[in-house]
Design an enzyme around this catalytic site. Sequence first.
Site, PDB file in Angstrom:
ATOM      1  N   ARG A  23      15.298 -37.700 -12.066  1.00 49.74           N
ATOM      2  CA  ARG A  23      16.749 -37.858 -11.826  1.00 49.74           C
ATOM      3  C   ARG A  23      17.006 -38.479 -10.452  1.00 49.74           C
ATOM      4  O   ARG A  23      17.958 -38.112  -9.756  1.00 49.74           O
ATOM      5  CB  ARG A  23      17.485 -36.514 -11.923  1.00 49.74           C
ATOM      6  CG  ARG A  23      17.263 -35.753 -13.202  1.00 49.74           C
ATOM      7  CD  ARG A  23      17.964 -36.353 -14.409  1.00 49.74           C
ATOM      8  NE  ARG A  23      17.858 -35.469 -15.548  1.00 49.74           N
ATOM      9  CZ  ARG A  23      16.905 -35.553 -16.471  1.00 49.74           C
ATOM     10  NH1 ARG A  23      15.973 -36.506 -16.401  1.00 49.74           N
ATOM     11  NH2 ARG A  23      16.882 -34.706 -17.483  1.00 49.74           N
ATOM     12  N   SER A  67      24.522 -31.650 -17.173  1.00 52.22           N
ATOM     13  CA  SER A  67      23.825 -30.698 -16.296  1.00 52.22           C
ATOM     14  C   SER A  67      24.325 -30.856 -14.862  1.00 52.22           C
ATOM     15  O   SER A  67      24.255 -31.960 -14.311  1.00 52.22           O
ATOM     16  CB  SER A  67      22.328 -30.971 -16.303  1.00 52.22           C
ATOM     17  OG  SER A  67      21.846 -30.909 -17.613  1.00 52.22           O
ATOM     18  N   GLU A  80      22.873 -32.241  -9.453  1.00 54.64           N
ATOM     19  CA  GLU A  80      22.554 -33.537 -10.059  1.00 54.64           C
ATOM     20  C   GLU A  80      23.787 -34.453 -10.037  1.00 54.64           C
ATOM     21  O   GLU A  80      23.684 -35.661  -9.857  1.00 54.64           O
ATOM     22  CB  GLU A  80      22.086 -33.309 -11.503  1.00 54.64           C
ATOM     23  CG  GLU A  80      21.733 -34.593 -12.224  1.00 54.64           C
ATOM     24  CD  GLU A  80      21.182 -34.346 -13.619  1.00 54.64           C
ATOM     25  OE1 GLU A  80      20.242 -33.543 -13.788  1.00 54.64           O
ATOM     26  OE2 GLU A  80      21.703 -34.979 -14.555  1.00 54.64           O
TER      27      GLU A  80
HETATM   28  P1  FAD Z   1      29.358 -42.688 -13.441  1.00 55.92           P
HETATM   29  O1  FAD Z   1      29.631 -41.229 -13.523  1.00 55.92           O
HETATM   30  O2  FAD Z   1      30.478 -43.622 -13.621  1.00 55.92           O
HETATM   31  O3  FAD Z   1      28.642 -42.982 -12.042  1.00 55.92           O
HETATM   32  C1  FAD Z   1      27.556 -42.204 -11.618  1.00 55.92           C
HETATM   33  C2  FAD Z   1      27.053 -42.775 -10.286  1.00 55.92           C
HETATM   34  O4  FAD Z   1      26.535 -44.088 -10.490  1.00 55.92           O
HETATM   35  C3  FAD Z   1      28.163 -42.956  -9.249  1.00 55.92           C
HETATM   36  O5  FAD Z   1      27.617 -42.728  -7.980  1.00 55.92           O
HETATM   37  C4  FAD Z   1      28.579 -44.401  -9.398  1.00 55.92           C
HETATM   38  O6  FAD Z   1      29.155 -44.939  -8.228  1.00 55.92           O
HETATM   39  C5  FAD Z   1      27.260 -45.054  -9.720  1.00 55.92           C
HETATM   40  N1  FAD Z   1      27.386 -46.246 -10.566  1.00 55.92           N
HETATM   41  C6  FAD Z   1      27.912 -46.301 -11.821  1.00 55.92           C
HETATM   42  N2  FAD Z   1      27.810 -47.562 -12.303  1.00 55.92           N
HETATM   43  C7  FAD Z   1      27.239 -48.296 -11.318  1.00 55.92           C
HETATM   44  C8  FAD Z   1      26.884 -49.669 -11.203  1.00 55.92           C
HETATM   45  N3  FAD Z   1      27.104 -50.563 -12.207  1.00 55.92           N
HETATM   46  N4  FAD Z   1      26.320 -50.095 -10.049  1.00 55.92           N
HETATM   47  C9  FAD Z   1      26.074 -49.224  -9.019  1.00 55.92           C
HETATM   48  N5  FAD Z   1      26.400 -47.922  -9.075  1.00 55.92           N
HETATM   49  C10 FAD Z   1      26.969 -47.464 -10.224  1.00 55.92           C
HETATM   50  N6  FAD Z   1      22.159 -37.544 -17.815  1.00 55.92           N
HETATM   51  C11 FAD Z   1      20.831 -37.599 -18.111  1.00 55.92           C
HETATM   52  O7  FAD Z   1      20.041 -38.135 -17.312  1.00 55.92           O
HETATM   53  N7  FAD Z   1      20.343 -37.054 -19.261  1.00 55.92           N
HETATM   54  C12 FAD Z   1      21.143 -36.470 -20.176  1.00 55.92           C
HETATM   55  O8  FAD Z   1      20.665 -36.009 -21.198  1.00 55.92           O
HETATM   56  C13 FAD Z   1      22.537 -36.389 -19.883  1.00 55.92           C
HETATM   57  N8  FAD Z   1      23.381 -35.749 -20.738  1.00 55.92           N
HETATM   58  C14 FAD Z   1      24.699 -35.649 -20.437  1.00 55.92           C
HETATM   59  C15 FAD Z   1      25.547 -34.990 -21.332  1.00 55.92           C
HETATM   60  C16 FAD Z   1      26.889 -34.887 -21.073  1.00 55.92           C
HETATM   61  C17 FAD Z   1      27.782 -34.159 -22.040  1.00 55.92           C
HETATM   62  C18 FAD Z   1      27.436 -35.478 -19.900  1.00 55.92           C
HETATM   63  C19 FAD Z   1      28.906 -35.407 -19.625  1.00 55.92           C
HETATM   64  C20 FAD Z   1      26.608 -36.122 -18.994  1.00 55.92           C
HETATM   65  C21 FAD Z   1      25.222 -36.215 -19.249  1.00 55.92           C
HETATM   66  N9  FAD Z   1      24.344 -36.860 -18.373  1.00 55.92           N
HETATM   67  C22 FAD Z   1      23.012 -36.954 -18.666  1.00 55.92           C
HETATM   68  C23 FAD Z   1      24.836 -37.435 -17.108  1.00 55.92           C
HETATM   69  C24 FAD Z   1      25.421 -38.876 -17.260  1.00 55.92           C
HETATM   70  O9  FAD Z   1      25.770 -39.152 -18.580  1.00 55.92           O
HETATM   71  C25 FAD Z   1      24.435 -39.927 -16.772  1.00 55.92           C
HETATM   72  O10 FAD Z   1      24.098 -39.719 -15.432  1.00 55.92           O
HETATM   73  C26 FAD Z   1      24.988 -41.364 -16.926  1.00 55.92           C
HETATM   74  O11 FAD Z   1      23.990 -42.300 -16.616  1.00 55.92           O
HETATM   75  C27 FAD Z   1      26.211 -41.616 -16.050  1.00 55.92           C
HETATM   76  O12 FAD Z   1      26.757 -42.854 -16.423  1.00 55.92           O
HETATM   77  P2  FAD Z   1      28.245 -43.236 -16.013  1.00 55.92           P
HETATM   78  O13 FAD Z   1      28.450 -44.668 -16.364  1.00 55.92           O
HETATM   79  O14 FAD Z   1      29.201 -42.279 -16.594  1.00 55.92           O
HETATM   80  O15 FAD Z   1      28.169 -43.056 -14.431  1.00 55.92           O
HETATM   81  P1  NAP Z   2      15.862 -27.565 -23.614  1.00 56.96           P
HETATM   82  O1  NAP Z   2      15.257 -28.429 -24.672  1.00 56.96           O
HETATM   83  O2  NAP Z   2      16.478 -26.262 -23.967  1.00 56.96           O
HETATM   84  O3  NAP Z   2      14.788 -27.325 -22.461  1.00 56.96           O
HETATM   85  C1  NAP Z   2      15.127 -26.571 -21.294  1.00 56.96           C
HETATM   86  C2  NAP Z   2      14.525 -27.224 -20.094  1.00 56.96           C
HETATM   87  O4  NAP Z   2      13.110 -27.124 -20.161  1.00 56.96           O
HETATM   88  C3  NAP Z   2      14.889 -28.675 -20.051  1.00 56.96           C
HETATM   89  O5  NAP Z   2      15.730 -28.842 -18.964  1.00 56.96           O
HETATM   90  C4  NAP Z   2      13.577 -29.425 -19.956  1.00 56.96           C
HETATM   91  O6  NAP Z   2      13.445 -30.162 -18.752  1.00 56.96           O
HETATM   92  C5  NAP Z   2      12.493 -28.369 -19.944  1.00 56.96           C
HETATM   93  N1  NAP Z   2      11.535 -28.654 -21.034  1.00 56.96           N
HETATM   94  C6  NAP Z   2      11.645 -28.338 -22.348  1.00 56.96           C
HETATM   95  N2  NAP Z   2      10.544 -28.732 -23.018  1.00 56.96           N
HETATM   96  C7  NAP Z   2       9.733 -29.309 -22.105  1.00 56.96           C
HETATM   97  C8  NAP Z   2       8.457 -29.916 -22.179  1.00 56.96           C
HETATM   98  N3  NAP Z   2       7.786 -29.991 -23.338  1.00 56.96           N
HETATM   99  N4  NAP Z   2       7.929 -30.426 -21.037  1.00 56.96           N
HETATM  100  C9  NAP Z   2       8.584 -30.371 -19.877  1.00 56.96           C
HETATM  101  N5  NAP Z   2       9.801 -29.802 -19.736  1.00 56.96           N
HETATM  102  C10 NAP Z   2      10.365 -29.279 -20.841  1.00 56.96           C
HETATM  103  O7  NAP Z   2      16.952 -28.432 -22.789  1.00 56.96           O
HETATM  104  P2  NAP Z   2      18.441 -28.820 -23.145  1.00 56.96           P
HETATM  105  O8  NAP Z   2      19.308 -28.279 -22.091  1.00 56.96           O
HETATM  106  O9  NAP Z   2      18.748 -28.561 -24.581  1.00 56.96           O
HETATM  107  O10 NAP Z   2      18.400 -30.401 -22.909  1.00 56.96           O
HETATM  108  C11 NAP Z   2      17.595 -31.204 -23.730  1.00 56.96           C
HETATM  109  C12 NAP Z   2      17.229 -32.471 -22.997  1.00 56.96           C
HETATM  110  O11 NAP Z   2      18.418 -33.214 -22.691  1.00 56.96           O
HETATM  111  C13 NAP Z   2      16.522 -32.210 -21.669  1.00 56.96           C
HETATM  112  O12 NAP Z   2      15.547 -33.209 -21.479  1.00 56.96           O
HETATM  113  C14 NAP Z   2      17.628 -32.339 -20.655  1.00 56.96           C
HETATM  114  O13 NAP Z   2      17.167 -32.815 -19.393  1.00 56.96           O
HETATM  115  C15 NAP Z   2      18.551 -33.384 -21.303  1.00 56.96           C
HETATM  116  N6  NAP Z   2      19.947 -33.161 -20.898  1.00 56.96           N
HETATM  117  C16 NAP Z   2      20.316 -33.612 -19.681  1.00 56.96           C
HETATM  118  C17 NAP Z   2      21.626 -33.455 -19.264  1.00 56.96           C
HETATM  119  C18 NAP Z   2      22.066 -34.015 -17.939  1.00 56.96           C
HETATM  120  O14 NAP Z   2      23.248 -34.049 -17.675  1.00 56.96           O
HETATM  121  N7  NAP Z   2      21.167 -34.429 -17.102  1.00 56.96           N
HETATM  122  C19 NAP Z   2      22.540 -32.801 -20.072  1.00 56.96           C
HETATM  123  C20 NAP Z   2      22.101 -32.327 -21.286  1.00 56.96           C
HETATM  124  C21 NAP Z   2      20.808 -32.504 -21.704  1.00 56.96           C
HETATM  125  P3  NAP Z   2      13.996 -31.656 -18.540  1.00 56.96           P
HETATM  126  O15 NAP Z   2      15.431 -31.512 -18.277  1.00 56.96           O
HETATM  127  O16 NAP Z   2      13.240 -32.097 -17.354  1.00 56.96           O
HETATM  128  O17 NAP Z   2      13.712 -32.463 -19.749  1.00 56.96           O
END
Ligand code: FAD
Ligand code: NAP
Length: 333
Positions: A159, A234, A329
Amino acid sequence: MSSTSLLAYNSFHIEATAKSIFHLNALDDLFDFKKKYPEESVRIIGGGSNILLTGDIQEVVLINSIKGVEILSASGSDVLVKFMSGEVWHDCVLWAIENKLGGIENLSLIPGTIGAAPMQNIGAYGVELKDVFHSLEAVDLNSLEVYHFDAHDCKFGYRESIFKQVSHKGKYFIASVTLLLSKVHSLKTSYGTIQDELLKMGIQSPSIRDVSNAVIAIRKSKLPDPAEIGNAGSFFKNPVVPKEVFEPIQIRYPNMPYYLQGDGVKIPAAWLIETLKWKGYRKGDYGVHSKQALVLVNYNKASGQDILDLSTTIITSVKQEFNIELEREVNIW
Ligand code: FAD
Ligand code: NAP
């Protein structure tokens, strides 16, 4: 809603304003922006799904909707595809599946734009952007010069990327992202409950579309839809701690889930938060989601400061009990 309201541009649905809002529909619009606001500092919003607004923004906000997809080359099984940064990430996943290109199906249904995906090296279900990333083009927001970044330049981590570090933060507009996708599909179904979900769907030999559908089904069952409840996914990263920190906790909590990593032990932040009974916590219009302890939510009219304060309280309570400092995050604005 005022014309500078950011309410429609953040998935937490926080009411806050910008000094001004400028819409980018083509890359050349950046020149018009510079002419109009030569001296202004700027913020960028794609889908607004990874920001928390804690007050009004005293800067001009660029809203990125620059679209376009182009196949740059195809050689053997490798296909290089350039996506303009305002493309919706999930649409890129669906485009890849439609074109029988594998690599991003596990990243289905992540909200936001592809331009923001490199910012935190988006990841889910065992795949990260860096696994398919080839390069990106970024525009220096001062000089409007275009720079090329390859994967090494981006310094991707968990991340993390160089674009979140002080040296690069807020300095570049990511204009396009090029991915290396594959006509040969190597599926990753061992992570989490993907395999169980496929079996539930009655599928023995899955395609990339099946894997995408399984991920979509799991995500829909667990995660709050921002269209219904304000959230940014998250709120905290999963901590990776050294063995010295991990071992004393494991003695006290032998059932704690954990994953060995090269550089330490990853402990799910959701487990830490849930163990301290925060899951489902609600005060007024804000709280911790009842199905996913990592997700802080705005039920209606919470302020960004309320949510930030709650995150601080959670960080403190996790630190006291586990000696682990959770990191946010979500980008705090
Ligand atoms: P924004 O929120 O608009 O911006 C985020 C940051 O990036 C800000 O600092 C902004 O200034 C910058 N930015 C945006 N666009 C640009 C650009 N073109 N150039 C330079 N800077 C820029 N993230 C995960 O990694 N894994 C997941 O599974 C995941 N699941 C999610 C589930 C839900 C329900 C939600 C709400 C969020 C989740 N996220 C997840 C977080 C999010 O979706 C990601 O981080 C996504 O990449 C953000 O994209 P955005 O366009 O909405 O960014
Ligand atoms: P999950 O499957 O219930 O797992 C819980 C946590 O354990 C996750 O955060 C994941 O880490 C870790 N994990 C599970 N299995 C693993 C493996 N085999 N090896 C290493 N790490 C493992 O998680 P969940 O909340 O339902 O989310 C599912 C996936 O979607 C995850 O990868 C999570 O990161 C992603 N997600 C991200 C966001 C966001 O906003 N960033 C929001 C929703 C879901 P990791 O997170 O490192 O994968």
